[in-house]
Design an enzyme around this catalytic site. Structure first.
Site: not given
Ligand code: BG6
Length: 490
Positions: A47, A90, A176, A180, A214, A238, A338
């Site tokens: 934008r 935009d 993703h 790996k 993590e 995941h 986390k």
């Protein structure tokens, strides 16, 4: 698989975090290895009202931060930046889409890849505008970033919107983790080694653990994360993808659909967990303040951007079961959180003990084999076997010994590509096997939705755990009830 041809990679959300931290650096790595097809262009759309020179400067600064130092060189940078063009876009401005269309038309023979690196709520609008402005061709591809929806219903709605304009063969849904190295190695390990092929079932495996821990917290993404939580952020995608790859039957071949058919079967066979079973099978947590070896760590509710007191989970542990012949009676213990003690992603296959034990009975407990697939921080595979303790003094005493294959050491002359780098390359080549099909996502949502629907009930408990720990102590219960413990977090 198609031979890569000159490609226009059109990135929506090109100034966002994902683009700057992962996509442009991955394109740099492909450029460095001469893997971008000759004549390819990178159209970056966002934008902000800036020009190509300013965008290239931003990209250059971020590349310096996100590409390994020993890979950075001026010549590759120049080659990559010369491919980049910036267009202000935009989503609500038709002239911007017309400008994009005119630009693309000038290179009409190029293959087109649209990369939607924006929030999924815009995927429908972008697709409609691309169609209205004649940007969609029969051969173009579209890459969809996660999270795809908030639940099964919203995910299906997004898929329906995008599906009006793109066929399933044109859609590449990113997870993703599938990019790996070890995840792909799992296929090789399971299906190229008879020693594992014959043992990979409930006759020989007692249980499976999958941990994605993590050490980071929310990293400035509180407002996104607080609506999602760890279940939607990590489990639905995941973690369940890893589970599906571990548990699936052998595909007939390595084609995308054969692999995905087998993964779907596993996701469909996941046993729903009822409200009454949750007490023993699901543990949710949220990090309180704590510390790692270096510093004090804030609680989730005191993170930057936090608004008020939230009950969003930052940790989930689940005892899952798969209802089929191969896995009957084999629990899959899943956990992800986390701000845990360290970054650690590993899959542990615990093989059953010998039916008759001839050594010191006190050692019976330690005597089983474990196959450990490490994804992070180091990628590798190791097998825990029992050997005799060396020496002449004792009766035969056994001890666990590790047969270790550390990819970095073993293949030290071969660089392991980053997940996004590999995935982008597969999209360019037109290979969908590392991308998630619509039915996979939807079955995963169904299972997760079923668990989460009970979380608004008063009996649902959110356990606090200190930041920098292995999660709430209650998460041990779901594995301890089966007289087991999580591997390796003592
Ligand atoms: C993303 C999640 O998909 O994966 C993040 O949205 C998470 O919250 C990240 O931190 C973890 O990826 P990796 O590759 O660092 O394990």
């Amino acid at each position: 698989m198609n031979k890569p041809t000159a490609t226009d990679i059109i990135i929506f959300g090109a100034l966002g975090d994902l683009s700057q931290r992962k996509l442009i650096p991955s394109l740099y790595d492909l450029e460095k290895d001469h893997l971008l097809p000759h004549g390819s262009r990178i159209l970056c759309l966002a934008r902000q009202d800036i020009d190509t020179a300013q965008y290239r400067q931003t990209a250059r600064e971020n590349l310096a931060l996100h590409v390994e130092n020993d890979r950075l060189d001026e010549e590759t940078l120049a080659r990559l930046l010369s491919r980049i063009e910036y267009l202000t876009l935009d989503f609500n401005t038709d002239q911007h889409f017309q400008a994009l269309s005119t630009n693309l038309a000038k290179h009409s023979t190029q293959q087109r890849i649209f990369y939607f690196a924006t929030a999924a709520e815009f995927f429908g609008t972008i697709s409609t505008k691309l169609s209205e402005n004649n940007c969609i061709t029969d051969t173009c591809r579209v890459v969809l970033e996660k999270p795809l929806g908030f639940d099964r219903e919203s995910s299906s709605a997004i898929n329906d919107q995008v599906g009006q304009y793109f066929t399933e063969q044109q859609i590449y849904r990113i997870d993703h983790y599938l990019g790996k190295e070890t995840v792909q190695n799992l296929l090789a390990l399971r299906f190229a080694n008879p020693i594992f092929g014959t043992q990979w079932n409930q006759n020989h495996i007692s249980h499976v653990e999958i941990t994605i821990a993590e050490s980071v917290g929310i990293e400035g993404r509180w407002s996104y994360f607080d609506k999602a939580g760890q279940m939607r952020d990590m489990v639905q995608n995941h973690l369940l993808q890893l589970l599906a790859l571990v548990a699936m039957d052998p595909p007939d071949d390595l084609s995308a659909d054969c692999i995905r058919d087998q993964k779907v079967k596993v996701l469909r066979q996941l046993k729903p967990i009822s409200a009454s079973e949750q007490k023993h099978a699901v543990v949710c947590g949220q990090y309180a303040s704590g510390n790692n070896d270096v510093q004090l760590l804030p609680s989730y509710n005191s993170e930057e951007g936090a608004e008020g007191t939230s009950n969003t989970e930052t940790f989930v542990a689940i005892r899952a079961e798969i209802q089929n012949w191969r896995w009957a009676g084999v629990p899959f213990y899943l956990r992800t959180g986390k701000r845990m003690k360290q970054k650690l992603t590993q899959i542990i296959i615990h093989f059953k003990q010998q039916p008759h034990f001839i050594f010191d009975p006190l050692q019976h407990g330690i005597a089983s084999n474990k196959l450990i697939l490490s994804l992070q921080p180091n990628e590798g595979v190791s097998l825990q076997v029992q050997t005799k303790s060396p020496g002449i003094n004792n009766d035969i005493q056994i001890q666990p010994t590790i047969l270790d294959l550390n990819f970095n050491k073993e293949f030290k002359d071969t660089r392991t590509p980053h997940a996004y780098e590999r995935l982008l390359f597969e999209v360019i080549k037109g290979n969908q096997y590392l991308f998630v099909r619509r039915d996979e996502i939807e079955h995963a949502w169904t299972w997760c939705d079923n668990i989460m629907q009970h979380w608004s009930h008063p009996e649902h408990v959110l356990h606090k755990y200190p930041a920098g720990s292995w999660g709430p102590t209650e998460s041990e219960i779901i594995i301890r009830n089966d007289k087991r413990q999580w591997f390796g977090d003592q």
